[in-house]
Write an enzyme that holds these catalytic residues in place. Structure first.
Site, PDB file in Angstrom:
ATOM      1  N   GLY A 133     -69.053  66.234 -61.074  1.00 40.27           N
ATOM      2  CA  GLY A 133     -68.269  66.896 -62.103  1.00 40.27           C
ATOM      3  C   GLY A 133     -67.812  65.971 -63.210  1.00 40.27           C
ATOM      4  O   GLY A 133     -67.982  64.748 -63.156  1.00 40.27           O
ATOM      5  N   HIS A 134     -67.175  66.572 -64.213  1.00 39.32           N
ATOM      6  CA  HIS A 134     -66.749  65.795 -65.389  1.00 39.32           C
ATOM      7  C   HIS A 134     -65.661  64.795 -65.028  1.00 39.32           C
ATOM      8  O   HIS A 134     -64.861  64.991 -64.125  1.00 39.32           O
ATOM      9  CB  HIS A 134     -66.299  66.714 -66.519  1.00 39.32           C
ATOM     10  N   ASN A 135     -65.677  63.675 -65.724  1.00 37.91           N
ATOM     11  CA  ASN A 135     -64.685  62.600 -65.602  1.00 37.91           C
ATOM     12  C   ASN A 135     -64.762  61.852 -64.282  1.00 37.91           C
ATOM     13  O   ASN A 135     -63.859  61.060 -63.971  1.00 37.91           O
ATOM     14  CB  ASN A 135     -63.250  63.128 -65.782  1.00 37.91           C
TER      15      ASN A 135
END
Length: 355
Positions: A257-259
């Site tokens: 996922g993001h980050n």
């Protein structure tokens, strides 16, 4: 064993050559000139093959093997049949892989699927893109504006490289992969069907106007010597970058996922799901189908068993497992206690009514 239809067949080697390459000791020195023409598993090996043994689970296969030579450690040496030459190695499988890498280097790094040595005529390359000498682009690949690709990199058939992406030297981008908003280092191997740099799953949920999408304006940074398995998805960051650290190896069908930040030399097995804004340290090993909740920290050297669900931070060098995951020793104690409780309860029901 290597199939000649798809892989080059190596020249024959002597057992003396193999012993020297693997730092193994040929127990019967009189067999130093014996020829080996390939590698094979215990059950498929013939008189011209080298095999290895390091697991008692396969003792029956060792007893019946027709191999000409076997890498084995001193503990199991006596179990090798008399007709098989013994190469004593401290770590037989590691020694076997070492010789396999020498004999089958063509299987380590994918090349053009179609024998292309430059840019295929059907590839589409924007005139502002910069490709160093020695880049290979397979048929139907698309390379967008201001892309930079380093020497020795192979772009697979049907791959799409978005605007401003940077890809380093000696990389491989598998067929049908799509890459955008990404900076990729050197010697990165991306297997077919990967999606890198698409939107993360960012919404403000259940507002008066429905789910409000959050702009995802970060990047994906992939450092040197990373390997990414087929069908894996890596979201770009929202406010900060998604980072894959140097030397990390990611299996097939992993969702990142993001980050998310993953440290150096970590191992992620197949079908792992990583929620957003995780931090995973260096040298972490995650088993297949592990799921990790968002905003957690997994410490350096941690190990998590397959199919575990992680809801809390894991300290450095922690050994965790289960759903929800907890320290492995605690988990094993709980499993044993539950089994005992179920067994005792079943016995108690059988005793009811006997008086």
């Amino acid at each position: 064993m290597a199939q000649p239809r798809f892989f080059e067949q190596p020249p024959s080697s002597t057992l003396a050559d193999i012993a020297a390459l693997t730092d193994a000791r040929l127990v019967d020195a009189s067999r130093s000139g014996q020829q080996v023409r390939g590698l094979a598993s215990l059950d498929e090996a013939g008189p011209m093959h080298l095999t290895f043994f390091d697991n008692l689970k396969y003792a029956d296969q060792l007893a019946s093997t027709k191999a000409g030579a076997c890498l084995v450690n001193a503990r199991f040496e006596a179990k090798v049949p008399a007709h098989v030459a013994v190469l004593r190695a401290t770590q037989p499988f590691r020694a076997f892989v070492k010789i396999a890498r020498q004999l089958h280097g063509d299987a380590l790094r994918p090349q053009s699927w179609f024998g292309v040595t430059g840019i295929a005529p059907s590839a589409i390359i924007d005139p502002t893109a910069h490709l160093e000498d020695g880049v290979v682009v397979d048929p139907l690949a698309v390379i967008g504006p201001n892309v930079e690709i380093g020497a020795g990199t192979v772009i697979g058939a049907g791959a799409v490289i978005g605007v401003n992406v940077r890809i380093g030297r000696d990389c491989n981008v598998g067929a049908r992969s799509a890459i955008q908003f990404a900076l990729i280092g050197n010697n990165v191997l991306i297997h077919p069907g990967c999606s890198i740099g698409q939107d993360g799953y960012g919404f403000v949920f259940f507002g008066p106007d429905g789910h409000l999408k959050v702009p995802q304006t970060g990047r994906v940074l992939i450092q040197n010597d990373v390997e990414i398995g087929a069908g894996t998805t890596i979201d770009r960051g929202s406010l900060r970058d998604t980072v894959i650290g140097e030397g990390t190896k990611i299996d097939n069908q992993v969702q990142i996922g993001h980050n998310v930040t993953i440290g150096r030399h970590s191992l992620l097995a197949a079908q792992i799901g990583l929620a957003g804004s995780l931090t995973i340290g260096d040298n972490v090993a995650l088993g297949a189908k592990v799921g990790i909740n968002n905003h957690l920290h997994i410490g350096d050297g941690a190990q998590v068993t397959a199919m575990s669900g992680i809801m809390d931070d894991i300290p450095a060098n922690g050994r965790w497992g289960g759903i929800p995951a907890r320290p492995a020793k605690q988990w094993f104690r709980e499993v044993i206690a539950l089994e005992r409780l179920a067994r005792d309860g079943k016995a108690g029901r059988k005793d009811e009514g006997r008086d």
